[in-house]
Each structure stands twice: as structure tokens, then as C-alpha cells.
Design an enzyme around this catalytic site. Structure first.
Site, short mmCIF file in Angstrom:
data_model
loop_
_atom_site.label_atom_id
_atom_site.label_comp_id
_atom_site.label_asym_id
_atom_site.label_seq_id
_atom_site.Cartn_x
_atom_site.Cartn_y
_atom_site.Cartn_z
CB SER A 1 46.29 38.18 44.89
OG SER A 1 45.98 38.18 46.11
CE LYS B 1 42.40 37.65 46.06
NZ LYS B 1 43.46 38.04 47.00
CB SER C 1 46.78 40.37 48.52
OG SER C 1 47.75 39.88 47.34
#
Length: 613
Positions: free
Chosen positions: A294, A222, A318
Site C-alpha cells: 500500500s 503517503k 507495505s
């Protein structure tokens, strides 16, 4: 300031008083200059008194937004004096010392949250999990089948030299580039780094050195996780060109395990939901939907077979939300299990890093590689995880909530698990508010400069962080600490109510997401089936809506949740299904990489009413 001075002949006392009320900082000198009148000492004192009274009135009126409008005038004057002489100068000094850079990468708080219900450390905490290799694994003939193999299977192909890390890396780089124009899941390809790390993995193996199950395995991070020489954008247009000369701790752990980084994957802007500066990430199982959460890029890329696994983060949903939407297995570990240095911070007492994988077995392998005490993260610790591969599930009592997927209950019962109805009891009514108070104030402290510089005006989704962080300015320190005290009460009640070894329930129930993150408890999201999508395109479709559930365990007992998930997946194949990424529908225009074509998707609205971080 006042617009302009009025002619002397029309100035009156009422107008002077109006000027006192409306001008930003009126004084008797500015008023004399504005009116041309001469004031006696008594007149000056009268105006000064009126000015002070007006300011006190305004402050008293403002205090109602802090639920603190109970002070009399003399106390408010005292507060104003203290704020001007002490508070505001101290604020400025503190900001200069620790808030000159956004993102919370440096100077962590000394107020450290521990989620443990027992001792923080264990003498056997560094023992590696004792997994069983997939002996007899054979290399498939097609790249498509290779792309959807588990980490354990791919690791066996590499160990037995049926495939090289360089070959595997090229396979996943091709898939990332092939499908990214549809899913919008990649921010940066780390191609040069990937080839270098893959070559090193192959060279080590040729010399007889095998680093373990992640040796030569491609993966994605990420894009809130820093890697030197590559952009770490945090998904935000404000930081889209940012390069941090930092090696995040989790990246260092994976590098030492021999894994190969192929891409920095989409984070929603400043780790909030799935909207980022380059678009909005979509769900491989139904590209008319967005991936939510996210950690959008890690979830979508893993589900689409673009990477074998990826690392995401959760502060409030998330990992759980995108894992559920995209139909992958995702582990939100016990708070503190994985170090977070080099990672953008929202809340130091809520942020967690965890894996998205094909299976619970893969999640166990990844968490084993990345867990441990990070010397630069005060909240991290050597969590006392036992080996999930050695858990005797027949000795476990597992509760199931009313919203549990009963197939999971039936499968585990058939394997000898004692499954019983269960309800988690607690009296705290403000779980969601505690989560927001904690998260928003902490986030504001990490992005104070960003807000003061007006960058919230350019944020990608104006109803998200901009609104929440402005509201956070009005949360008094005392009430923030009251929320933490209530959080402690909640943790105590949940601990007392947790009378089973684990429980099964909906992974995306918002109250439960807030509660789980406040308590710091682990949950693993597992796919349990599929159903037809709403409003399918004419002519039929293979798109599906995924069905999932969560298996929750007490803090420091991730191994229990992992063992139960592995047992369930050993009897089912939902987690092995491949999404119809190419099934874009007869009316969709598919963009071709490198060409400027408009993308037309079925515009089904985003159905979730919760924004996750």
C-alpha cells in the site's frame, strides 16, 4: 416476512410450523392474523415454545462458526437473553461514542503494545545523530542528475547556496507531473504549499538560519497522513474527497526540520496493496509490473527520482514489499519509533511509519528527524536509538539466513564484521494467523461504520478488505486475546533465539514479514543487484527486476541495521542506479498529460500471492 396469507381452508399445522421457521420474527399474533384462526392460551404457549426452540437451534448452529457449538439448549437460551439485554445495547453505546467516524483517528485503545525488550526509554534518546556532511559536493549540470542525488548531497547544495529550495522544489514538481501519468503514483500535488515552504526555507537560510540536512528538501507523504487544506483520501473512492483539518505528527516533525511537501502519494485503498481509486501504481524499474504494497506511491516516486525521499507505512509488508519491488532503500523502524497521530489506523499494535530513500544514510537522517514521543499516540515512545554513524561494525556478530544475498555477507565480512550462519528458532505455528486476527479485528474496529453502511460493496478490490473484514466479524473477543497471548509467546521465543547483533535474510518472505511486524523488530531493505525481466518486449529493453535483501535488528536497535546497510552501500553502487522510466517498450502507447489517450502496457500478471498493508 411471509409472502402473503394463505386461504383459511388450506392452512394446516405443518404449514404453520414452516411459517414459524421461515418468517423473521414470528409471533402467535402474526400467525393468527395470517391464518384467521383463533388460538387458545395453550396454543399460544405451544407456538411460543416452538419459536424459542427454533431460535435456539439457529443460534446453536451459528455458534459452530465461532468454534463454540458445545452449549446445551438452556445455556444457549441464557446467552441469547444476555446478548439481547446487555451485549447489544452496550455495543450500540460504544459505537456511538468512538466509532461514529472511520479511520481510527481518535480515541486510541488503552491496550498499548510495547516492542521493547528492555527499558522503554533512555536518558540519551533525544541526542541527534552526528552525521558527516558531503563536503565538496558540486551541483550537476542536468536536472536528471540532481533528481537522483541523495538527501545528504542535496542538503549540502542548499547549505552552500549552490541551489535554492525553490529551484529544487520546481525540479521535483516537474518530474512528478512528467512521470505520474505512467506510474500512477500521485494523488494530490501540494504545489502551493510546497512553494510557500520552499520560500520560507530560502528566507531562513538568507538570514543565516540552517535547520539541518532536511532544510529545503522536497518530499512526499503517503496519502493516509493528514495535511490541512489538502485531500487525505486513504486511496479509497469512499473518502476521495475527504479533507481532514489535522496536522499529522510526522508532518509536523518534517515541517519543523525545514522539509518541503510536494505531493500526497498513492496509498492502496484503505492502505491495502497497490490498487487505489485512480488506478494501480507501477514499478519504475519495469512498468509492466505493479509496485505491490500500500506504500506504492512513496516507493515508486522515490525510485523514479520524483522525490528525494517519502514517508510510507507498514502494518504487514507495505514498506518491505514495495521497497524490494521498486529497488529503493526502505526502513521499517522499531514499532513505536514514529508517532502516528493524524494517520489512518489499521492496527494500533502493528502500524509503523518509515522512510523510502536513495540510501541507508538518508534513512538515518529521516528517522532521526521524525522519531520521538507523540503525545497523541500512546504507543509511541522515545526509542533508545544510538547513533548509527558511530557504530563500530567490527565489534558486531551478524547472522545470515539460508536465503540471504551472499554478496552482502561477503562485503560486510571484508569490512571486519563477524558473519555467521544463523537460524531464528520459534515453536509458534500460527504466525500468519496471529497477524491476520490482530490486523483484521483492529481494522474492523476502525472501519465499523464503513462496513455497516455498505461501503465495502464499492471497495476497489473485492477480494481484499471486504472479505477479510467480514471474516473478522466471526472472531470472538476471547480468541482475539488468545492470539495476543500466543503473540507474547512468539516474542519471548524470538528474543531468546536472537543471539546475534543482527541478521541478513530475504525481506519479503511472508512468514518473516508477519513475524517481524508482530514482534515490532526493525528491518532495512537494501538493493543488491538486478536480473533480466521475464518475457521482455521484442527489440530489447533496459527494464530490470530488482534484487534486494533485508538487514534485521532487535527492537530498539535500528542503528545497528542502519550502520550495516551504510557499510554495505559504501562498497557497492546498486542503490545509485536509475530506473528506465522512459523505456516503455516499442509496442506501448505513452499517454500525454492532459490528453485522453488509452494507456496500453504489457499486461504481465501481478506475480505476488500476498497482499500487503
Amino acid at each position: 416476512m411471509c409472502r402473503r396469507a394463505l386461504p383459511r381452508r388450506v392452512v394446516s399445522v405443518p404449514l404453520i410450523l414452516l411459517a414459524v421457521a421461515l418468517c423473521s420474527s414470528p409471533t402467535w399474533r402474526s400467525l393468527a392474523a395470517a391464518t384467521g384462526q383463533h388460538f387458545t392460551m395453550d396454543g399460544r404457549q405451544t407456538l411460543q415454545a416452538q419459536d424459542t426452540t427454533s431460535e435456539v437451534s439457529r443460534v446453536k448452529d451459528a455458534l459452530k462458526y465461532f468454534d463454540a457449538n458445545f452449549f446445551n439448549d438452556s445455556k444457549v437460551k441464557e446467552m441469547m437473553k444476555g446478548a439481547k439485554e446487555f451485549n447489544i445495547p452496550a455495543f450500540a453505546v460504544n459505537r456511538r461514542l468512538v466509532a461514529s467516524e472511520d479511520g481510527g483517528l481518535h480515541n486510541p485503545s488503552v491496550l498499548v503494545f510495547s516492542s521493547s525488550w528492555g527499558s522503554n526509554e533512555s536518558p540519551h534518546n533525544n541526542r541527534k545523530f552526528n552525521y558527516s556532511p558531503f563536503s565538496g559536493t558540486k551541483r550537476p549540470s542536468s536536472e536528471e542528475d540532481i533528481a537522483f542525488m541523495s538527501v545528504l548531497e542535496l542538503g549540502e547544495l542548499i547549505r552552500t547556496k549552490q541551489i535554492t529550495s525553490c529551484e529544487l522544489t520546481d525540479i521535483f514538481l516537474r518530474r512528478l507531473k512528467r512521470y505520474n501519468h505512467v506510474l500512477e503514483a500521485v494523488i494530490s500535488f501540494t504545489e502551493d504549499l510546497a512553494h510557500s515552504q520552499a520560500r520560507k526555507a530560502d528566507e531562513l537560510l538568507a538570514r543565516g538560519t540552517y535547520l539541518g540536512p532536511l532544510h529545503g528538501i522536497p518530499y512526499g507523504l503517503k496519502d493516509i497522513i493528514a495535511v490541512p487544506h489538502y485531500k487525505t483520501t486513504w486511496g479509497s473512492k469512499t473518502f476521495k474527497d475527504q479533507i481532514l483539518d489535522i496536522e499529522a505528527w510526522v508532518y509536523k516533525r518534517l515541517k519543523s526540520a525545514g522539509a518541503v511537501l510536494v505531493a500526497k502519494l498513492v496509498s492502496g485503498s484503505l492502505a491495502y496493496d497497490d490498487i487505489w481509486f485512480g488506478g494501480r501504481t507501477r514499478n519504475p524499474w519495469n512498468i509492466a509490473e505493479f509496485s505491490t504494497g500500500s506504500s506504492a506511491g512513496p516507493a515508486a516516486s522515490t525510485a523514479a527520482g520524483m522525490v528525494p525521499f517519502a514517508i510510507g507505512s507498514e502494518t504487514a509488508g507495505s514498506i518491505t514489499y514495495p521497497a524490494a519491488r521498486c529497488g529503493v532503500t526502505g526502513l521499517r523502524p522499531t514499532f513505536g519509533t514514529v508517532g502516528r497521530s493524524g494517520v489512518m489506523s489499521i492496527s494500533e499494535s502493528l502500524d509503523k511509519l518509515g522512510p523510502f530513500c536513495r540510501s541507508a544514510t538518508d534513512c538515518a537522517l529521516i528517522i532521526d528527524a521524525i522519531r520521538g514521543k507523540d503525545p497523541d499516540d500512546p504507543s509511541s515512545r522515545n526509542v533508545a536509538l544510538e547513533d548509527p554513524f558511530q557504530v563500530d561494525i567490527q565489534k558486531l556478530t551478524v547472522g545470515y539466513l539460508e536465503d540471504a544475498e551472499m554478496e552482502v555477507v561477503h562485503v560486510l565480512s571484508s569490512k571486519g564484521v563477524n558473519c555467521v550462519p544463523f537460524k531464528l528458532n520459534y515453536t509458534v505455528e500460527s504466525v500468519q494467523a496471529i497477524l491476520n486476527f490482530t490486523m483484521d479485528v483492529d481494522m474492523l474496529s476502525h472501519f465499523d461504520k464503513w462496513q455497516r453502511s455498505g461501503h465495502d460493496d464499492e471497495y476497489e478490490a473485492q477480494d481484499q478488505w471486504p472479505v477479510e473484514l467480514r471474516r473478522a466479524r466471526l472472531i470472538p473477543a476471547a480468541d482475539y486475546l488468545q492470539a495476543q497471548r500466543v503473540r507474547g509467546k512468539l516474542i519471548k521465543e524470538v528474543h531468546e533465539s536472537f543471539t546475534v547483533d543482527a541478521f541478513i535474510g530475504n525481506a519479503t518472505d511472508w512468514e518473516r514479514v508477519c513475524l517481524g511486524n508482530l514482534v515490532g523488530m526493525p528491518v532495512i531493505v537494501v538493493p543488491t543487484g538486478f536480473k533480466s525481466i521475464e518475457d521482455p518486449p521484442k527489440g530489447g529493453t533496459r527494464r530490470r527486476t530488482t534484487i534486494t535483501t533485508g538487514i534485521y535488528a532487535p527492537p530498539d536497535h535500528d542503528h545497528i541495521a542502519l550502520a550495516l546497510a551504510m557499510a554495505y552501500q559504501s562498497a557497492t553502487n546498486h542503490h545509485k542506479q536509475q530506473p528506465p522510466i522512459d523505456d516503455l517498450g516499442p509496442n506501448d502507447v505513452v499517454p500525454i498529460p492532459g490528453m485522453n489517450l488509452l494507456v496500453q502496457y504489457f499486461a504481465m500478471p501481478f506475480s505476488s500471492c500476498y497482499q500487503t498493508v
